[in-house]
Design a protein around this motif. Structure first.
Motif, PDB file in Angstrom:
ATOM      1  N   UNK A  32     -43.181  86.341  -2.471  1.00 12.87           N
ATOM      2  CA  UNK A  32     -43.353  84.966  -2.946  1.00 12.87           C
ATOM      3  C   UNK A  32     -43.139  83.981  -1.792  1.00 12.87           C
ATOM      4  N   UNK A  33     -43.652  82.762  -1.948  1.00 12.99           N
ATOM      5  CA  UNK A  33     -43.597  81.765  -0.871  1.00 12.99           C
ATOM      6  C   UNK A  33     -42.159  81.515  -0.406  1.00 12.99           C
ATOM      7  N   UNK A  34     -41.222  81.371  -1.330  1.00  9.18           N
ATOM      8  CA  UNK A  34     -39.829  81.102  -0.937  1.00  9.18           C
ATOM      9  C   UNK A  34     -39.238  82.275  -0.156  1.00  9.18           C
ATOM     10  N   UNK A  35     -39.531  83.482  -0.584  1.00 11.33           N
ATOM     11  CA  UNK A  35     -39.011  84.661   0.116  1.00 11.33           C
ATOM     12  C   UNK A  35     -39.589  84.722   1.527  1.00 11.33           C
ATOM     13  N   UNK A  36     -40.887  84.395   1.662  1.00  8.56           N
ATOM     14  CA  UNK A  36     -41.515  84.422   2.984  1.00  8.56           C
ATOM     15  C   UNK A  36     -40.876  83.369   3.887  1.00  8.56           C
ATOM     16  N   UNK A  59     -35.005  75.908   3.836  1.00 11.47           N
ATOM     17  CA  UNK A  59     -35.976  76.569   2.951  1.00 11.47           C
ATOM     18  C   UNK A  59     -36.196  75.775   1.667  1.00 11.47           C
ATOM     19  N   UNK A  60     -35.120  75.257   1.088  1.00  8.97           N
ATOM     20  CA  UNK A  60     -35.244  74.526  -0.176  1.00  8.97           C
ATOM     21  C   UNK A  60     -35.393  73.013   0.029  1.00  8.97           C
ATOM     22  N   UNK A  61     -35.389  72.619   1.307  1.00  8.77           N
ATOM     23  CA  UNK A  61     -35.551  71.218   1.685  1.00  8.77           C
ATOM     24  C   UNK A  61     -34.557  70.324   0.927  1.00  8.77           C
ATOM     25  N   UNK A  62     -35.036  69.385   0.164  1.00 10.29           N
ATOM     26  CA  UNK A  62     -34.143  68.431  -0.492  1.00 10.29           C
ATOM     27  C   UNK A  62     -33.671  68.884  -1.866  1.00 10.29           C
ATOM     28  N   UNK A  63     -34.094  70.061  -2.289  1.00  9.15           N
ATOM     29  CA  UNK A  63     -33.692  70.558  -3.610  1.00  9.15           C
ATOM     30  C   UNK A  63     -32.253  71.055  -3.572  1.00  9.15           C
ATOM     31  N   UNK A  64     -31.469  70.714  -4.560  1.00 13.99           N
ATOM     32  CA  UNK A  64     -30.083  71.177  -4.648  1.00 13.99           C
ATOM     33  C   UNK A  64     -30.070  72.524  -5.363  1.00 13.99           C
ATOM     34  N   UNK A  65     -29.570  73.543  -4.685  1.00 13.49           N
ATOM     35  CA  UNK A  65     -29.476  74.880  -5.289  1.00 13.49           C
ATOM     36  C   UNK A  65     -28.082  75.423  -5.052  1.00 13.49           C
ATOM     37  N   UNK A  66     -27.680  76.380  -5.891  1.00 13.64           N
ATOM     38  CA  UNK A  66     -26.354  76.992  -5.762  1.00 13.64           C
ATOM     39  C   UNK A  66     -26.398  78.150  -4.767  1.00 13.64           C
ATOM     40  N   UNK A  67     -25.216  78.558  -4.323  1.00 15.09           N
ATOM     41  CA  UNK A  67     -25.138  79.721  -3.424  1.00 15.09           C
ATOM     42  C   UNK A  67     -25.636  80.972  -4.136  1.00 15.09           C
ATOM     43  N   UNK A  68     -25.487  81.010  -5.455  1.00 19.26           N
ATOM     44  CA  UNK A  68     -25.974  82.157  -6.222  1.00 19.26           C
ATOM     45  C   UNK A  68     -27.501  82.268  -6.118  1.00 19.26           C
ATOM     46  N   UNK A  69     -28.179  81.124  -6.073  1.00 20.02           N
ATOM     47  CA  UNK A  69     -29.637  81.131  -5.908  1.00 20.02           C
ATOM     48  C   UNK A  69     -30.026  81.759  -4.575  1.00 20.02           C
ATOM     49  N   UNK A  70     -29.279  81.408  -3.528  1.00 18.89           N
ATOM     50  CA  UNK A  70     -29.540  81.989  -2.207  1.00 18.89           C
ATOM     51  C   UNK A  70     -29.323  83.496  -2.249  1.00 18.89           C
TER      52      UNK A  70
END
Length: 527
Positions: A32-36, A59-70
């Motif tokens: 997938x694009x994010x994995x690449x 990779x996620x730019x301005x999007x707020x994500x959790x460490x679990x997502x990473x």
């Protein structure tokens, strides 16, 4: 078209494609694009630890994500690349810090992606064929001097490539990869029997398989011969220093402490920047109870290579023995978190807690080590003692058995298992003591030999005086673990003898003297 090579992977950044190349077979890996983009970020920062925050921003730019997502995205990427998180080939988890790409990327602009697969059996076959092809070409074709030179360079590439891959697998610190490095160096020597780098690499890998992964001691004898062959070849002082270090490592793994120490010191004389030999010599000095000299040498090694976790471990151990316990604990804790696959670090921190009398904590930390699947007999044996102290001897016996099974060629854990299960007769014990004495006479002067002899005399021969005599020899050869002697259930029978406590006092006085010598030469370590 831009390409990036990672072992048997070819990445095409402009096309967002990843391929696995197996010989002439080229298989696309769907990402997938994010994995690449995550993979590309790791490639761009290969060899460096990338924190969760850095990965998020890139990779996620301005999007707020959790460490679990990473973590989940890393898991998906590993699954796609067929990368085992316990023994990673591509992506390493650095506990508490982030993730790191282990492979050095090779960039190219080739139109046709021709390359070898780096699965060991395939690369060996293909490289051997390539070598033969170039050899036949040079015999059958009349070429100019310039063309002949180019052919020789090409012909040497397979050997150089085998050595490069052997060094990579050797450096990963994992048992299976050490075996792979042995195969690669061996194949290089089939093509060039007197290749100094391959001889040194094979020697070190064989010794490592004995010292770290419990392979038979005969392999260390074989390693010594390869190292001596490399030492006999012409080369720079740096090359001779590396060969001398390989000789030292073989002696080290054979238990010949004094010969190994002398060889390591000679290696540092040949190359004053050989930090690895300095660190190894420091470890042997510490084993001999020479803590100030060990510290001096370790500090020099760390100055040459600041990011040297084995030097950090050595300094932690020296601080422990010099009674700077708070500093030692902080250092051990940090290393335990950062290097979860290092067998020595995994043993060191819970062992420290045990020696400090913090039995429940030590047992809990050893259980973390067991979950990490660290196969080291010291880990099983110390854990067995903690189980014995906290839950009783019977529950400890299976762990002593596990210690013996994980090191079939090591005498000490087998002696423990036998004496605790009443399997060693008095006559057999006397024979074993004679064997230990012969081992020491042959140059194996490690204090653990005398600790083993003391326990055999105590448990199987039932001779407390002989047991105390062997302990005294251990102390004379540099043994400084007074806390262990006072705590271990193995020495309970001696704990009513005044001589036993006098021996412990002698150790403590020696350590206090070195403590004062350290403070006279260095500031106290900051906590």
């Amino acid at each position: 078209m831009r390409q990036v090579e990672l072992l048997d992977l070819v990445v095409e950044p402009d096309e967002y494609k990843v391929y696995r190349v197996l010989g002439s077979d080229r298989q696309e890996i769907e990402l997938p694009k994010l994995s690449f983009e995550l993979l590309m970020y790791l490639i761009e920062h290969a060899g460096k630890v990338c924190t969760v925050e850095q990965i998020t921003a890139a990779v996620w730019k301005n999007t707020i994500v959790s460490s679990e997502t990473i973590t989940q995205r890393i898991t998906l990427l590993r699954k796609a690349l067929d990368d085992d998180p316990k023994q990673p080939t591509y992506i390493e988890s650095v506990r508490g810090r982030g993730y790191r790409l282990l492979i050095k990327p090779i960039e190219s602009s080739a139109v046709t992606p021709k390359r070898f697969s780096f699965r060991v059996p395939v690369v060996v076959a293909l490289l051997s064929i390539a070598f033969l092809f170039y050899w036949m070409l040079s015999k059958e074709t009349q070429v100019s001097d310039t063309a002949a030179t180019n052919t020789e360079v090409q012909a040497s590439n397979p050997v150089e490539l085998l050595i490069e891959r052997g060094n990579y697998y050797f450096s990963t610190g994992q048992g299976d990869n050490t075996n792979r490095s042995i195969e690669l160096f061996s194949e290089a020597l089939k093509l060039e029997p007197n290749n100094q780098a391959a001889l040194i690499g094979l020697s070190l890998a064989l010794s490592k398989s004995v010292c770290r992964y419990n392979r038979p001691a005969e392999l260390a004898m074989e390693a010594k011969q390869y190292a001596l062959q490399a030492l006999a070849l012409n080369g720079s002082d740096s090359d001779k220093s590396k060969a001398q270090a390989a000789v030292a490592y073989a002696w080290d793994c054979l238990g010949s402490l004094d010969q190994a120490l002398a060889a390591y010191m000679l290696s540092t004389e040949l190359d004053a920047k050989n930090y690895a030999s300095m660190g190894s010599a420091a470890h042997l000095l510490e084993t001999k109870g020479e803590l100030i000299q060990a510290y001096d040498l370790t500090v020099k090694a760390k100055q040459l290579q600041p990011n040297n976790h084995m030097a950090d471990l050595q300094i932690s151990r020296i601080f422990e023995l010099l009674n700077f316990s708070s500093k030692a604990q902080l250092s051990y804790q940090e290393l335990f978190v950062l290097y979860p696959d290092n067998v020595f670090i995994n043993e060191a921190y819970p062992r420290f807690l045990y020696f400090q009398g913090r039995l429940t904590e030590a047992k809990s930390e050893f259980e973390k080590v067991l979950k990490r699947d660290i196969k080291r007999h010291e880990v099983f044996a110390y854990y067995a003692e903690l189980v014995w102290l906290l839950e009783g001897k019977e529950k400890a016996l299976p762990w002593f058995k596990a210690a013996a099974e994980v090191s079939p060629g090591t005498s000490y854990p087998h002696s423990l298992m036998q004496i605790l299960n009443n399997q060693l007769t008095a006559q057999g014990a006397i024979k074993r003591l004679s064997d230990i004495e012969e081992t020491v006479d042959r140059g194996d002067s490690w204090p653990i030999n005398y600790i083993e002899a003391s326990l055999i005399a105590l448990w199987a021969v039932k001779d407390q005086n002989a047991a105390l005599g062997y302990l005294q020899k251990a102390v004379q050869s540099g043994y400084l673990n007074s806390e262990y002697l006072a705590l271990s259930p193995l020495f309970t029978a001696l704990k009513e003898r005044t001589e036993f406590y006098q021996l412990i006092d002698d150790i403590n006085q020696r350590r206090e003297k070195m403590h004062q010598e350290f403070l006279a030469a260095y500031p106290p370590p900051e906590v």
